[in-house]
Write an enzyme that holds these catalytic residues in place. Structure first.
Site, PDB file in Angstrom:
ATOM      1  CB  ILE A 240      -0.921   0.026   1.233  1.00 54.68           C
ATOM      2  CG1 ILE A 240      -1.689  -1.292   1.370  1.00 54.68           C
ATOM      3  CG2 ILE A 240      -1.879   1.211   1.140  1.00 54.68           C
ATOM      4  CD1 ILE A 240      -2.605  -1.606   0.214  1.00 54.68           C
ATOM      5  N   PRO A 241       1.082   1.902  -1.136  1.00 54.17           N
ATOM      6  CG  PRO A 241       0.870   2.790  -3.292  1.00 54.17           C
ATOM      7  CD  PRO A 241       0.252   1.792  -2.360  1.00 54.17           C
ATOM      8  CB  CYS A 242       2.031   5.205   2.855  1.00 53.30           C
ATOM      9  SG  CYS A 242       3.156   4.047   3.635  1.00 53.30           S
ATOM     10  CG  HIS A 243       6.567   4.196  -1.183  1.00 54.54           C
ATOM     11  ND1 HIS A 243       5.830   3.036  -0.991  1.00 54.54           N
ATOM     12  CD2 HIS A 243       6.803   4.262  -2.522  1.00 54.54           C
ATOM     13  CE1 HIS A 243       5.650   2.434  -2.164  1.00 54.54           C
ATOM     14  NE2 HIS A 243       6.229   3.158  -3.100  1.00 54.54           N
ATOM     15  NE  ARG A 244       4.093   3.968  -5.773  1.00 52.88           N
ATOM     16  CZ  ARG A 244       3.476   2.917  -6.294  1.00 52.88           C
ATOM     17  NH1 ARG A 244       2.180   2.974  -6.552  1.00 52.88           N
ATOM     18  NH2 ARG A 244       4.137   1.806  -6.564  1.00 52.88           N
TER      19      ARG A 244
END
Length: 283
Positions: A240-244
């Site tokens: 779940i790409p919270c790094h984006r």
């Protein structure tokens, strides 16, 4: 096959960490010596498993990735992302499974759920993974703290659940999820959190967005702070790409699993979707 996958996960994780630690002057030969491999073999394996060459990754990692991405590939999430979301099994194609955790079950803090836990290999290093009967429900990287602390951090999200040691299946689930398996995740959170996490899944690889954009996209433009909290509470690192999500001023912002990990992941994703930004030393 499982051994081969975990071996290459460990290899790529070591190489990524070495490139990040050594800076732009690291050569392919020097990296190969650190990895105890021939330069040709390292080049081939890294390119196969990371999707780019070591040189291309180095180029992006040494650039100001966050500001460049925000300026050039800022996604507002309000446009049609159909083309970006069909990237051949990429992780934003994952289907969020809500059925196994109703809002009432979440409010009960996981009571009645059995969750298995263990330490697994990923392309970004070792991580604590957790799974319910419905699929992976948590991944937390251990590069910034011991595995026990990461496990405790994740367990606090569902304190009434029953936690059991891995029975040998977790690595297969992790490997499948990182390969884009749409059935591998079981996302558990409060309704507002899940809405935010679903929005994160709409950000294509190589693109970024801001907390304010997510708040507007989910229909709560005044809830930027609450969105930030929900992003930080995402239990499934990378998938779940919270790094984006970046700050509007182009700053990297925080990352629950370490800002350096966020920088490395963004650089890898940017390099996979764009030509090199500068000359580098690694071949």
């Amino acid at each position: 096959m499982e051994y081969e996958q975990t071996y290459h996960y460990r290899l790529i994780a070591r190489a990524i960490a070495q490139i990040a630690a050594s800076g732009p002057e690291l050569s392919l030969n020097a990296l190969a010596r650190e990895m105890d491999l021939s330069p040709a073999h390292l080049q081939r394996v890294f390119t196969q498993w990371a999707g780019i060459s070591p040189k291309k990754y180095q180029q992006f990692l040494t650039a100001d990735v966050a500001r460049t991405l925000l300026a050039q590939r800022h996604s507002t999430l309000d446009s049609a992302l159909g083309a970006g979301l069909s990237g051949g099994g990429r992780l934003h194609d994952l289907i969020v499974q809500w059925e196994g955790m109703t809002p009432g079950t979440y409010a009960a803090k996981g009571a009645g759920l059995t969750i298995r836990h263990g330490v697994c290999d990923t392309p970004f290093g070792r991580a604590v993974a957790m799974a319910s009967a419905h699929g992976l429900c948590a991944i937390g990287f251990t590069s910034h703290q011991p595995a026990d602390l990461t496990r405790q951090d994740l367990q606090r999200r569902w304190p009434a659940a029953t936690f059991e040691p891995d029975d040998g299946r977790l690595q297969d689930l992790v490997t499948a999820a990182f390969a884009g398996d749409a059935s591998a995740l079981h996302l558990m959170g409060a309704p507002f959190q899940v809405k935010v996490w679903q929005a994160l899944l709409e950000i294509p690889e190589g693109a970024v967005t801001t907390y304010g954009d997510i708040a507007r996209h989910i229909g709560h433009p005044g809830a930027v702070r609450a969105v930030g909290t929900a992003v930080g509470r995402n239990p499934i690192a990378y998938l779940i790409p919270c790094h984006r999500v970046l700050r509007r001023d182009g700053g990297m912002g925080g990352y629950h699993w370490g800002v350096e990990s966020k920088r490395q992941i963004l650089a890898l994703e940017a390099a996979r979707t764009d030509p090199p930004v500068s000359d580098g030393v690694i071949g």
